[in-house]
Design a protein around this motif. Sequence first.
Motif, short mmCIF file in Angstrom:
data_model
loop_
_atom_site.label_atom_id
_atom_site.label_comp_id
_atom_site.label_asym_id
_atom_site.label_seq_id
_atom_site.Cartn_x
_atom_site.Cartn_y
_atom_site.Cartn_z
N ALA A 134 -0.22 -0.98 -4.73
CA ALA A 134 0.68 -1.03 -5.88
C ALA A 134 1.19 -2.45 -6.09
O ALA A 134 1.44 -3.18 -5.12
N ARG A 169 1.93 2.53 -13.62
CA ARG A 169 2.19 2.79 -12.19
C ARG A 169 1.70 1.66 -11.31
O ARG A 169 2.34 1.29 -10.33
N TYR A 170 0.57 1.09 -11.65
CA TYR A 170 0.01 0.06 -10.78
C TYR A 170 0.30 -1.36 -11.26
O TYR A 170 -0.33 -2.31 -10.83
N ASP A 214 9.67 1.24 -7.54
CA ASP A 214 8.65 0.80 -6.59
C ASP A 214 8.46 -0.71 -6.58
O ASP A 214 7.52 -1.20 -5.93
N THR A 219 2.79 -1.78 3.98
CA THR A 219 3.08 -0.55 3.27
C THR A 219 4.56 -0.47 2.91
O THR A 219 5.39 -1.25 3.40
N TYR A 220 4.90 0.52 2.09
CA TYR A 220 6.29 0.75 1.72
C TYR A 220 7.13 1.19 2.92
O TYR A 220 8.35 1.08 2.90
N TYR A 237 0.83 -1.20 0.00
CA TYR A 237 0.00 0.00 0.00
C TYR A 237 0.87 1.25 0.00
O TYR A 237 1.85 1.37 0.73
N ARG A 238 0.46 2.20 -0.86
CA ARG A 238 1.11 3.51 -0.91
C ARG A 238 0.54 4.41 0.18
O ARG A 238 -0.46 4.08 0.82
N ASP A 239 1.17 5.56 0.34
CA ASP A 239 0.68 6.53 1.33
C ASP A 239 -0.73 7.01 1.00
O ASP A 239 -1.48 7.39 1.91
#
Length: 355
Positions: free
Chosen positions: A234, A279-280, A313, A334-335, A227-229
């Motif tokens: 992603a 991006r995804y 990413d 998350t990242y 999960y991104r912010d």
Amino acid sequence: MQLPVSPPVRPMLARSVAEIPPDASYEPKWDGFRSICFRDGDEVELGSRNERPMTRYFPELVEAARAELPDRCVVDGEIVIATERGLDFEALQLRLHPAASRVRMLAGKTPASFIAFDLLALGDDDYTARPFSERRAALVDALAGAGASFHVTPATTDMDTAQRWFHEFEGAGLDGVIAKPLEVTYQPDKRVMYKIKHARTADCVVAGYRVHKSGEDAVGSLMLGLYRDDGELASVGVIGAFPMARRRDLFTELQPLVTSFENHPWNWGAHVDPEIVRRYGGGSRWNAGKDLSFVPLRPERVVEVRYDHMEGDRFRHTAQFNRWRPDRDPRSCTYAQLEQPVSFRLGDIVPGLSP
């Protein structure tokens, strides 16, 4: 070509070990295309690990070899593309294009460099039977006058320096350290060197799977997400190495989680903007014609994976299964959990290596 060592030659290889061994010559592990460069006057050939020539994909290195290398030599090394952010492996992959016009355009836009780390031949002399310590000294002398494209990798016999390189250089896109026994001869296709790579773990959401190529009721690979912010999930990579029996068991285990694309976070078909698709994770970075269909799963299951490092990413290489994490909330994946290497400039590793 009339050289004492003629193409094709399979490069000497390294086997993975957990710790840096003592009493060796240590080098940074470059992340690019392994290549052996053959020069006989105006004739230049860039070989690859699988013995297929890569000459047509790097015309700028062919020109540079004629200008910078000794007139007759065979040099082992790595083709890399340097940027202000470090090494760019994705830009290398883009070079493997069938259209010569596109290759020439990319050669001008993102020129490659060659990092030399071994010498197989010089003039009429075959160096492959000589110890590495002698080959290294001859390589440094032979490339002392090289220019902007061909560089000799740094090397040290000091263990403390090698340990420092291992931790610092990752920030420039390098992925570990190579250790070479000082007395080892050059042995094509033999794992007589050692590589020490970064090993990390991450908890990821399993959000889909691809069916095994056999066409049976078996999982080919699990699709991983973080999960991104902004709360978006992603696509970061896949796990693909399972015994066949485990692939069939996974297929059965995952069926209760199978869902439709209607509310799935990776409903790439609903996006028209190619940047959103990229991006995804809805496009292959390396193969535009690759089948990217997959079975969507509700993002409820968490798996711990092993990985070496990130490229942008996504995981640079295929991740490895570690264990299931039923105790983890998928939304906590998350990242932020990922270790961030300290930034390091390529020019501080090899003077003159810059975008």
